[in-house]
Design a protein around this motif. Structure first.
Motif, PDB file in Angstrom:
ATOM      1  N   UNK A 150       9.876   4.948   2.646  1.00 36.12           N
ATOM      2  CA  UNK A 150       9.108   6.129   3.090  1.00 36.12           C
ATOM      3  C   UNK A 150       7.823   6.432   2.358  1.00 36.12           C
ATOM      4  N   UNK A 151       7.788   5.642   1.099  1.00 40.86           N
ATOM      5  CA  UNK A 151       6.639   6.091   0.405  1.00 40.86           C
ATOM      6  C   UNK A 151       5.343   4.885   0.652  1.00 40.86           C
ATOM      7  N   UNK A 152       5.936   3.998   1.380  1.00 39.91           N
ATOM      8  CA  UNK A 152       4.955   2.740   1.717  1.00 39.91           C
ATOM      9  C   UNK A 152       4.045   2.968   2.788  1.00 39.91           C
ATOM     10  N   UNK A 153       2.745   2.589   3.004  1.00 44.74           N
ATOM     11  CA  UNK A 153       2.255   2.572   4.208  1.00 44.74           C
ATOM     12  C   UNK A 153       2.021   1.019   4.936  1.00 44.74           C
ATOM     13  N   UNK A 154       2.077   0.233   3.922  1.00 39.09           N
ATOM     14  CA  UNK A 154       2.033  -1.294   4.773  1.00 39.09           C
ATOM     15  C   UNK A 154       2.463  -2.159   3.534  1.00 39.09           C
ATOM     16  N   UNK A 155       3.118  -3.351   3.947  1.00 45.48           N
ATOM     17  CA  UNK A 155       3.525  -4.330   3.143  1.00 45.48           C
ATOM     18  C   UNK A 155       2.804  -5.597   3.633  1.00 45.48           C
ATOM     19  N   UNK A 156       2.531  -6.596   2.628  1.00 43.53           N
ATOM     20  CA  UNK A 156       1.732  -7.649   2.860  1.00 43.53           C
ATOM     21  C   UNK A 156       2.435  -8.570   2.204  1.00 43.53           C
ATOM     22  N   UNK A 157       2.490 -10.082   2.537  1.00 48.76           N
ATOM     23  CA  UNK A 157       3.060 -11.067   1.274  1.00 48.76           C
ATOM     24  C   UNK A 157       2.459 -12.322   1.805  1.00 48.76           C
ATOM     25  N   UNK A 158       2.288 -13.251   0.633  1.00 49.53           N
ATOM     26  CA  UNK A 158       1.647 -14.634   0.822  1.00 49.53           C
ATOM     27  C   UNK A 158       2.260 -15.449   0.008  1.00 49.53           C
ATOM     28  N   UNK A 159       2.476 -16.860   0.319  1.00 46.53           N
ATOM     29  CA  UNK A 159       2.950 -17.882  -0.415  1.00 46.53           C
ATOM     30  C   UNK A 159       1.853 -18.580  -1.197  1.00 46.53           C
TER      31      UNK A 159
ATOM     32  N   UNK B  24       0.756  -1.368   0.003  1.00 45.65           N
ATOM     33  CA  UNK B  24      -0.096  -0.153  -0.002  1.00 45.65           C
ATOM     34  C   UNK B  24       0.799   1.167  -0.027  1.00 45.65           C
ATOM     35  N   UNK B  25       0.645   2.059  -0.950  1.00 43.92           N
ATOM     36  CA  UNK B  25       1.646   3.382  -0.876  1.00 43.92           C
ATOM     37  C   UNK B  25       0.994   4.485  -0.568  1.00 43.92           C
ATOM     38  N   UNK B  26       1.604   5.376  -0.087  1.00 44.55           N
ATOM     39  CA  UNK B  26       1.040   6.742   0.489  1.00 44.55           C
ATOM     40  C   UNK B  26       0.312   7.130  -0.869  1.00 44.55           C
ATOM     41  N   UNK B  27      -1.043   7.732  -0.523  1.00 44.25           N
ATOM     42  CA  UNK B  27      -1.826   8.387  -1.689  1.00 44.25           C
ATOM     43  C   UNK B  27      -1.231   9.521  -2.388  1.00 44.25           C
ATOM     44  N   UNK B  28      -0.308  10.301  -1.941  1.00 43.19           N
ATOM     45  CA  UNK B  28       0.283  11.397  -2.765  1.00 43.19           C
ATOM     46  C   UNK B  28       1.733  10.796  -3.070  1.00 43.19           C
ATOM     47  N   UNK B  29       2.166   9.704  -3.083  1.00 41.67           N
ATOM     48  CA  UNK B  29       3.479   9.107  -3.273  1.00 41.67           C
ATOM     49  C   UNK B  29       3.460   7.791  -4.488  1.00 41.67           C
ATOM     50  N   UNK B  30       2.248   7.717  -4.932  1.00 39.79           N
ATOM     51  CA  UNK B  30       2.032   6.798  -5.980  1.00 39.79           C
ATOM     52  C   UNK B  30       3.020   6.917  -6.912  1.00 39.79           C
TER      53      UNK B  30
END
Length: 170
Positions: free
Chosen positions: A91-100, A16-22
């Motif tokens: 610094x541009x990211x809000x959240x990271x998620x990973x799955x297998x 998830x990227x910060x809205x103003x930073x995409x």
């Protein structure tokens, strides 16, 4: 064989990227992502157009967990990757998620016949996907299968994913 007996797997990473930073994030990916793909196979890299905002999804193939561990270790020690991409991207990211994910025995990943839209299934365009969904809702076999399996569904998300320039799957 069972897909779990085959050691190859896919890591699906969602940021998830910060809205103003995409825009800044996509520019960074386009400029430096070759540093990441030098370490392992990128299956695809997309930005969400519908169903989620300011989200990117990328999929990596690994031969086994030892391979993934070796790649992650190499990335942690790659000064260019850390200095040029990671230090600027975090610094541009809000959240990271990973799955297998493992491929089911009857499935294979291949390149579509031409560029299009990916929504788990490849579609030629958003309108082509909409027409396919409409047809499926009129197909008694699909309706019955959904009714029979919906009790097992815990959650469902839909995203329209558009490939970034670095994505092997377009």
């Amino acid at each position: 064989p069972s897909p779990q007996k085959n050691s190859a797997f896919y890591e699906i990473r969602t940021y998830d990227i910060k809205p103003s930073k995409m825009k800044d994030f996509v520019e960074l990916v386009n400029k430096y992502f070759h540093l990441r793909t030098a370490h392992s196979e990128l299956v695809g890299f997309w930005s969400a157009e519908l169903g989620a905002m300011n989200k990117v999804v990328h999929i990596w193939k690994y031969e086994d967990f030892a391979h993934r561990t070796a790649v992650r270790h190499a990335l942690a020690n790659d000064k260019d990757w850390q200095g040029k991409f990671i230090s600027a991207a975090l610094p541009l990211m809000e959240k990271q998620h990973n799955e297998v994910a493992y491929l089911v025995p009857w499935c294979q990943i291949g390149k579509p016949p031409k560029e299009g839209v990916h929504v788990i299934w490849w579609n030629e365009s958003p309108d082509h996907r909409a027409a396919g969904r409409h047809s499926a809702h009129e197909d008694a076999r699909v309706v019955a299968a959904v009714r029979d399996s919906v009790r097992f569904l815990e959650s469902q998300q839909n995203m329209l994913l558009m490939p970034l320039p670095c994505s092997p799957l377009k």
